[in-house]
Write a protein that holds these residues in place. Structure first.
Motif, PDB file in Angstrom:
ATOM      1  N   ARG A   1      25.111   8.264 -52.331  1.00 30.79           N
ATOM      2  CA  ARG A   1      26.095   9.107 -51.834  1.00 30.79           C
ATOM      3  C   ARG A   1      26.204  10.235 -52.832  1.00 30.79           C
ATOM      4  NH1 ARG A   1      28.388   4.780 -49.211  1.00 30.79           N
ATOM      5  NH2 ARG A   1      30.092   4.731 -50.906  1.00 30.79           N
ATOM      6  N   MET A   2      26.381   9.802 -53.960  1.00 31.50           N
ATOM      7  CA  MET A   2      26.991  10.710 -54.941  1.00 31.50           C
ATOM      8  C   MET A   2      25.787  11.667 -55.423  1.00 31.50           C
ATOM      9  SD  MET A   2      28.421   9.760 -58.716  1.00 31.50           S
ATOM     10  CE  MET A   2      30.184   9.117 -58.038  1.00 31.50           C
ATOM     11  N   HIS A   3      24.430  10.852 -55.497  1.00 31.33           N
ATOM     12  CA  HIS A   3      23.482  11.949 -55.876  1.00 31.33           C
ATOM     13  C   HIS A   3      22.881  12.815 -54.520  1.00 31.33           C
ATOM     14  CE1 HIS A   3      18.956  12.801 -56.158  1.00 31.33           C
ATOM     15  NE2 HIS A   3      19.363  12.753 -57.612  1.00 31.33           N
ATOM     16  N   ALA A   4      23.225  12.514 -53.562  1.00 32.17           N
ATOM     17  CA  ALA A   4      23.115  13.639 -52.554  1.00 32.17           C
ATOM     18  C   ALA A   4      24.002  14.514 -52.456  1.00 32.17           C
ATOM     19  CB  ALA A   4      23.055  12.644 -51.029  1.00 32.17           C
ATOM     20  N   ALA A   5      25.418  14.451 -52.916  1.00 33.36           N
ATOM     21  CA  ALA A   5      26.454  15.301 -52.907  1.00 33.36           C
ATOM     22  C   ALA A   5      26.221  16.149 -54.212  1.00 33.36           C
ATOM     23  CB  ALA A   5      27.598  14.589 -53.210  1.00 33.36           C
ATOM     24  N   LEU A   6      25.658  15.535 -55.360  1.00 31.68           N
ATOM     25  CA  LEU A   6      25.281  16.524 -56.473  1.00 31.68           C
ATOM     26  C   LEU A   6      23.834  17.552 -56.118  1.00 31.68           C
ATOM     27  CD1 LEU A   6      25.792  13.734 -59.167  1.00 31.68           C
ATOM     28  CD2 LEU A   6      27.264  15.710 -58.936  1.00 31.68           C
ATOM     29  N   THR A   7      23.046  17.145 -55.402  1.00 31.14           N
ATOM     30  CA  THR A   7      21.906  17.787 -55.246  1.00 31.14           C
ATOM     31  C   THR A   7      22.504  18.865 -54.275  1.00 31.14           C
ATOM     32  OG1 THR A   7      20.347  15.923 -55.508  1.00 31.14           O
ATOM     33  CG2 THR A   7      19.755  17.699 -54.287  1.00 31.14           C
ATOM     34  N   GLN A   8      23.079  18.731 -53.381  1.00 31.64           N
ATOM     35  CA  GLN A   8      23.707  19.598 -52.500  1.00 31.64           C
ATOM     36  C   GLN A   8      24.360  20.657 -53.434  1.00 31.64           C
ATOM     37  OE1 GLN A   8      25.862  18.260 -49.319  1.00 31.64           O
ATOM     38  NE2 GLN A   8      25.978  20.239 -47.891  1.00 31.64           N
ATOM     39  N   ALA A   9      25.242  20.305 -54.232  1.00 37.90           N
ATOM     40  CA  ALA A   9      26.025  21.179 -54.866  1.00 37.90           C
ATOM     41  C   ALA A   9      25.228  22.046 -55.796  1.00 37.90           C
ATOM     42  CB  ALA A   9      27.165  20.633 -55.598  1.00 37.90           C
ATOM     43  N   ALA A  10      24.296  21.435 -56.391  1.00 36.05           N
ATOM     44  CA  ALA A  10      23.379  22.302 -57.487  1.00 36.05           C
ATOM     45  C   ALA A  10      22.498  23.283 -56.628  1.00 36.05           C
ATOM     46  CB  ALA A  10      22.520  21.301 -58.127  1.00 36.05           C
ATOM     47  N   GLU A  11      22.104  22.836 -55.319  1.00 34.09           N
ATOM     48  CA  GLU A  11      21.213  23.716 -54.715  1.00 34.09           C
ATOM     49  C   GLU A  11      21.686  25.030 -54.058  1.00 34.09           C
ATOM     50  OE1 GLU A  11      19.216  21.029 -52.051  1.00 34.09           O
ATOM     51  OE2 GLU A  11      17.731  20.527 -53.505  1.00 34.09           O
ATOM     52  N   ALA A  12      23.387  24.805 -53.603  1.00 37.07           N
ATOM     53  CA  ALA A  12      24.057  25.828 -53.112  1.00 37.07           C
ATOM     54  C   ALA A  12      24.583  26.635 -54.047  1.00 37.07           C
ATOM     55  CB  ALA A  12      25.037  24.873 -52.257  1.00 37.07           C
ATOM     56  N   ALA A  13      24.543  26.447 -55.421  1.00 27.83           N
ATOM     57  CA  ALA A  13      25.276  27.445 -56.419  1.00 27.83           C
ATOM     58  C   ALA A  13      24.328  28.392 -56.614  1.00 27.83           C
ATOM     59  CB  ALA A  13      25.527  26.371 -57.555  1.00 27.83           C
ATOM     60  N   GLU A  14      25.050  29.768 -56.855  1.00 30.46           N
ATOM     61  CA  GLU A  14      24.305  30.925 -56.870  1.00 30.46           C
ATOM     62  C   GLU A  14      23.676  31.008 -58.308  1.00 30.46           C
ATOM     63  OE1 GLU A  14      27.175  33.678 -55.954  1.00 30.46           O
ATOM     64  OE2 GLU A  14      27.254  33.307 -53.655  1.00 30.46           O
TER      65      GLU A  14
ATOM     66  N   VAL B   1      32.027  17.806 -58.287  1.00 33.06           N
ATOM     67  CA  VAL B   1      31.745  16.699 -57.496  1.00 33.06           C
ATOM     68  C   VAL B   1      31.727  15.479 -57.840  1.00 33.06           C
ATOM     69  CG1 VAL B   1      29.531  15.872 -56.123  1.00 33.06           C
ATOM     70  CG2 VAL B   1      30.304  18.264 -55.899  1.00 33.06           C
ATOM     71  N   TYR B   2      31.303  15.415 -59.220  1.00 35.95           N
ATOM     72  CA  TYR B   2      31.290  13.772 -59.718  1.00 35.95           C
ATOM     73  C   TYR B   2      32.848  13.433 -59.988  1.00 35.95           C
ATOM     74  CZ  TYR B   2      30.981  10.285 -63.479  1.00 35.95           C
ATOM     75  OH  TYR B   2      31.240   9.212 -64.399  1.00 35.95           O
ATOM     76  N   LEU B   3      33.607  14.168 -60.513  1.00 37.40           N
ATOM     77  CA  LEU B   3      34.961  14.034 -60.706  1.00 37.40           C
ATOM     78  C   LEU B   3      35.835  13.825 -59.445  1.00 37.40           C
ATOM     79  CD1 LEU B   3      36.032  16.683 -63.572  1.00 37.40           C
ATOM     80  CD2 LEU B   3      35.539  14.042 -63.878  1.00 37.40           C
ATOM     81  N   GLU B   4      35.463  14.431 -58.206  1.00 38.97           N
ATOM     82  CA  GLU B   4      36.158  14.526 -57.071  1.00 38.97           C
ATOM     83  C   GLU B   4      35.468  12.948 -56.580  1.00 38.97           C
ATOM     84  OE1 GLU B   4      36.425  16.385 -52.708  1.00 38.97           O
ATOM     85  OE2 GLU B   4      34.896  17.253 -54.212  1.00 38.97           O
ATOM     86  N   MET B   5      34.482  12.466 -56.847  1.00 42.69           N
ATOM     87  CA  MET B   5      34.054  11.221 -56.091  1.00 42.69           C
ATOM     88  C   MET B   5      34.625  10.130 -56.751  1.00 42.69           C
ATOM     89  SD  MET B   5      30.068  11.855 -54.592  1.00 42.69           S
ATOM     90  CE  MET B   5      30.259  10.762 -53.519  1.00 42.69           C
ATOM     91  N   ILE B   6      34.754  10.182 -58.078  1.00 44.11           N
ATOM     92  CA  ILE B   6      35.294   9.206 -58.837  1.00 44.11           C
ATOM     93  C   ILE B   6      36.753   9.010 -58.637  1.00 44.11           C
ATOM     94  CG2 ILE B   6      33.377   8.945 -60.680  1.00 44.11           C
ATOM     95  CD1 ILE B   6      35.315  10.333 -62.774  1.00 44.11           C
ATOM     96  N   GLU B   7      37.234  10.103 -58.386  1.00 42.71           N
ATOM     97  CA  GLU B   7      39.187  10.104 -58.012  1.00 42.71           C
ATOM     98  C   GLU B   7      39.080   9.575 -56.785  1.00 42.71           C
ATOM     99  OE1 GLU B   7      42.417  13.291 -58.166  1.00 42.71           O
ATOM    100  OE2 GLU B   7      40.805  13.708 -57.575  1.00 42.71           O
TER     101      GLU B   7
END
Length: 244
Positions: A86-99, A111-117
């Motif tokens: 799940r974390m890898h999918a979220a990180l991939t999505q965040a990286a691809e959506a960034a401008e 994303v990483y900090l949000e998921m561990i929190e």
């Protein structure tokens, strides 16, 4: 003339294959249910939760859990695989959506900090408590570390891509920096989990900005300054008015 009860070999094989497929699907679904229940039990009870507590939260017994997982470490590896997936999918999505590459790095840190929190107990259960049990005979690595190790390797590749685009460095340099960046973010995140209750500790958004800026400004600035130019280096033996 064959009797009504006779079955051709091909039909018999199809029946066996169909039953096997249904059993495999049922077993996979049941494993997924137990992984979700275990994650909830760890989230509520902490990374040291017992198998008895996990079984109770799953509405079953330890003996049933052991039909699907060899031991607690096996269950931990399965929970770890689900979490890091799940974390890898979220990180991939965040990286691809960034401008921009810089925003991609900041987004992944966030994303990483949000998921561990969201569940420190599950994070610690996956990354710490089971690493003493067993080793992978092929690699010699602790079994419970396998999902985390695969995750860190894949995240290193994700982080290296925007850095390489921004700096135009050699792939090896980008990979080396990304590996260090991933370790830095993980260390900063774990420090923050243990200190976020202090009045002087940054909140998650502040830490995201700070870590992202530290990572970005440091290597990008240094590599930019060290790029070769058309100007020759001065003779170190020459003393100029400026250096006096």
């Amino acid at each position: 003339m064959s009797s009504p009860s006779s079955t051709t070999p091909g039909r018999a094989a199809a029946v066996v294959d169909g039953r096997s497929t249904r059993w495999d699907d049922h077993r996979a679904a049941r494993r997924a249910e137990l992984v979700r229940a275990a994650s909830k039990a760890v989230h509520r009870g902490g990374p040291g939760v017992s198998m008895d507590e996990i079984a109770a939260a799953s509405g079953t017994s330890k003996s049933i859990i052991y039909r699907y997982f060899d031991d607690k470490t096996g269950l931990q590896v399965a929970v770890g695989s689900a979490v890091v997936g799940r974390m890898h999918a979220a990180l991939t999505q965040a990286a691809e959506a960034a401008e921009t590459p810089k925003r991609a790095l900041h987004a992944m840190v966030g994303v990483y900090l949000e998921m561990i929190e969201s569940s420190p107990n599950v994070y610690y259960f996956v990354t710490r408590t089971g690493s003493i049990a067993g080793t992978d005979h092929a690699t010699g690595a602790p079994v419970a570390d396998a999902p985390l190790a695969a995750f860190l390797d894949s995240v290193t590749q994700l982080v290296a891509e925007p850095f390489a685009r921004a700096t135009d460095v050699a792939p090896a340099d980008a990979a080396a920096w990304a590996a260090g960046a991933v370790g830095f973010v993980r260390g900063a995140g774990e420090w923050w989990l243990g200190h976020r209750g202090r009045p002087d500790a940054p909140d998650r958004e502040q830490l995201t900005d700070r870590v992202g800026n530290w990572l970005w400004a440091g290597p990008v600035g240094v590599l930019g300054e060290n790029r070769p130019t058309s100007r020759p280096d001065p003779d170190p033996t020459t003393v100029t008015e400026e250096s006096r």
